[in-house]
Structures are given as structure tokens and as C-alpha cells.
Design a protein around this motif. Sequence first.
Motif: not given
Length: 599
Positions: A41, A49-50, A24, A44, A55, A79, A20
Motif C-alpha cells: 500500500q 489507511e494502512r 503497487d 496509502d 483508501t 489512486d 492499492s
Amino acid sequence: MKQENIRNFCIIAHIDHGKSTLADRLLEATHTLKDKQMKEQVLDSMDLERERGITIKSHPIQMHYKAKNGEDYLFNLIDTPGHVDFNYEVSRSLAACEGALLLVDAAQGVEAQTVSNTMLAIESDLEVIPVINKVDLQAANIPSVIAQIGDLMGANDDEILRTSARTGFGIEETLEAIVARVPQPKIINDKPLRALIFDSAYDVFRGAVAYIRIIEGEIKTGDAIKFMRTGSNHEAQEVGHFLLGRIKDKSLHSGDVGYLIAGIKDIAEVKVGDTVTLAKHGATEALDGFREVKPMVYSGVYPIISEDYENLRYALEKLTLNDSSLKWEPESSAALGFGFRVGYLGLLHMEIVQERLEREFNVDLITTQPNVEIQVHTRNHEVKIVDRPSELPPTGEIDYLEEPYVDAEIITPVEYIGGLMKLIMDKRGTYKNTHYMDETRVQIHFEIPLSEIIFDFYDILKSISRGYASFDYEQTSFKRGKLVKLDILISSERVDALSQIMHEDKVYEHARKLCEKLKELIPRQQFDVAIQGTIGHKIIARETVKALRKNVTAKCYGGDISRKRKLLEKQKAGKKRMKQVGRVEVPQEAFLAVLKLNE
């Protein structure tokens, strides 16, 4: 944009190797998003996910890049997830690409999912570009990682890129490598439309949104289209490509990645892996790659409040569109009421699904202990597959049972081999071979029953290896095992939601632990409550929740003993009658006790 300047690629890696973050940096370097849109991220999109730093869903996005040769290029990046439970997501993403960036952590090296995803990409005939990430770390061991990548896929030192997604080092070289090494898509405009659905989502206002890769032909707004697997016909109301959101376009051509909206309200009509073609003069053969996903782990999912049953059904329908590997069907339990039997690809998948149902759809749930599919061979020479203990035939009808096995691999530092080998043997695993990747890391291959790894195997693995070992597995076959069905009886009533199919060698200790745990959780009644673990008619464990006792002789101040005895006998008769008609309510915590026995 010249169609030969399109590059479709994905990023594959083990968990936490920086997919991720690299995405970015690529978005920043190509100026795809404005500064105020950028955040960590960025692809995401789910809070889950964060929070977990993983992911869960694949995310497509389009980028424009001006290369050093002066040409403008269009990149379609997808991704992908890294965990083994989301392997189907990865396979669909690979089918929509011509190339893949293989990301390897400079400190951790090649890990289990690195191997699995690389093999998947090579089998899909993709151009794999190896990238060593996090080269700025003090713990980075670049020569060792280069040797591991060379052992894995035969790459030379000059073919392996070095980057730091955190600082931005090597990003320009990565973009140039995508231009030079990822093949352009085969442009076939003179054939009828064939587009692969590699993912889907649900829009409350627009219905199902299909994420598509155009393999042949083109699709325009207003075209009459057909889904080849389901046979349903629709009109293409909108097509377009992806930035951070959906960008409407007039048409999509061969080689493009984009989305399709056709006002589809019945989500069963959109299947990931299906082929979209034109309703008139369309293609006659579907694209390869469509397969029904077979769940590996099953559990019951029930609403805590029975009135939420329809809300739970609605939530599962919507979630299935966004997660095509999820399978479910209605079921009922005498203890828990109406709910659903849900199939998952693994235990993390099960955990993620439960959290998404609770967060995104506000449904409070009880999830029963996970089970695997069992093959039952009856004395009538019939074979039946069951995924819940309640479906198991009576003992007298069963000839033998077979359980699923998986081929597994652990990649670990050499100093932890002893502890991990003991874990494998304790979990009924069969050692196959060992491959030394270099002087410090080793790859252990073994075969193990799936039922042994769906509970606490991964936690123990990480504990023994201090977090350094990685684990991957793939289901292979069914093998005969000494399996028995453990039933839990509370006041002589079988609680179906607590039944389990277990190995004979472990069932006695498990039954004892479970009965002890239930004794703590079930509240005391006005009568004794017997908790029993049974195999067939044989009781193998028992605990008793003692009755509450009212002091009925408190009002007797002296006098003959027969007065007290009369009151006690009357109380005893009342308790006996109450025991015959009384019913014990099993609390919600009891159904989670099975999952927490080893804590």
C-alpha cells in the motif's frame, strides 16, 4: 516526452478489491520506485489507511513505461477511495483523467460501489477498462464475474483483463491495455492557461499545495496566476510532478498532472474543483465541475479540555484543505461549552475525521450523536432547514417536518434476501425493484430515510448477510414524516447535546433506553436526580438516580424517638434546599451513550 504519449488514468473499485495492491504492482513493473522505497500500500500514506485497509485520500503518482511498440509513455495514475462516503474524492479524480481501470474481485464479483463508480466514470466520458483481480483465488468464479461486468457495462469477454495483483500475473497486459485503450489527453497549448484543482494538501513551510491537471495552456515558475472561483491572485513559486514525493519542474503543459505552490497561507483561497488561470490575459470561463459539497450528516465536535478550542479550530482548518468535503462552523452548548458543528458525507467519513483530528493534531474530542438536515414548514408558510435539534422552532409554530430520503441499493447473495427485506421494512424503507445479476447474486433497489442508515444499518446489514452484502446510496429528496423532537431533562434542566429529532413510532422506546443508560452513567448525588425524556411538555420516559444517604442517626444510642426524627427532618430540609441549588455534572460517557444504545 511526446505529449501524445501521456496517459492519465485512475483505478476505481469497491472496497477491498485490490486497488492499492494493483497500484503497487504497476509501480514495480514500471520501475518507478527503488526496491527500498517499495512496501505494501505504498500510495496509502496515512497510518489510518494502512490499519483499516482502505483508501481515504486519492494519491497521484507519475510512471514511465516503455511499451512493446518501442515508444516511451508517461502514465499519471490517481489512486481513488472506494467507500461511498468518499465519492467526491472519486469524482474529482475522474475529472483529471481520460481513462479508468475498473477493478472487480474474482471471488466477490460486482458490488454496490463498483456499480456507482462505473456509472460515474461513464458519465464523465472516460474509457473504462474492466479488470478482474484475484484470479488466483480458489474461490474465484471468473465466468460469473465476466457475465456481471457484461451486464453492468456491456463489455465483451475479450475486453476484460485478468490479473492477480498479489502475484503480479497480468500486470504487463494491463500496462499495454492502458497504452492502447486510454485516450491521449487533448493537447491545447495555444489557449490561455486553464488548470483544474482536483485535490490539495497543506505544507507547514510552503502553505497550501494545489494538485492540478492542466487542461489548456501551460504554467511556469514565476507566472502571476488567478483562482477563478475565489478571485485571489498569487505568484506560482513552484510547479512540478509527483513521484512518491513532489519533484520540482520548470513548467507544466496541457495534459500534465502536477502540483502548484504559491505561498498561500489562507486555505479558504484553495477550493477543490476551482480553475487556475493567468492573472493577465487569462481565461474568461472557468472549467465545469466545480460544486460546493453538501454534507449529509452533522454532529457537534467539542474539545474535552476547553483550552483546546483554538487548537481544534486550527486542526479543522488544516484538515479542510486536505478534505474539501468537510464543512464546519462554530457553535456552543450549555453542557459541553464551545465547539464546532461539523458536516460529513456519511458515518464512516465522520469516524475518519474524528480519528484524524485526534491522531494528527493531538486534540481529545467529544462527538455528539449525528443528525441529518430537516426541512421545517411553519404555519406562516415559511421553509427553514435545520441540522441540529436546538434550532427547531416551538411545536406550536411548526406545520409539518420533512426528512431527507436516499435511493439505495444492496447487492447480495440470493439466500439473504428475506432477512435484508425485513431490515429494509424495519428501517422504514420502501421497496422498488429487484434485479438478478446471475443465479447467485441479486440487486435490491429501495428508498429509505437517511436518518435510518446513519446509525447501525450497515452493521446489521453485514451481520444478516455474513459480510457478503454491499451497500450504496445517493440522496434524492425530502419527504414529509411524523417527526418529533426528543429532549432529555436532567434535574429539570434540558441537556441540548442529548436532544434528537426522531420518528414518532420509535421515540418512546428510544427515550426509555436512553434514560436507563443515563441512570447507569450519572453518578449519585446528595439528592434524587430525575432523568426525563420529553416531547414538548409531555414526559414519555423517566428514571431516577437515588440520593446518597448519610446515616445522621448513627450517634443516637437510645433515647426518645423524637431525637432521631428531629435529625431526619433536618436532613430532609437540607436535601430539599440542595436540590433547589444543586447542579448535576453530566459525565462525558453520557454523550456517547446515544451511539451505543443498540450494542
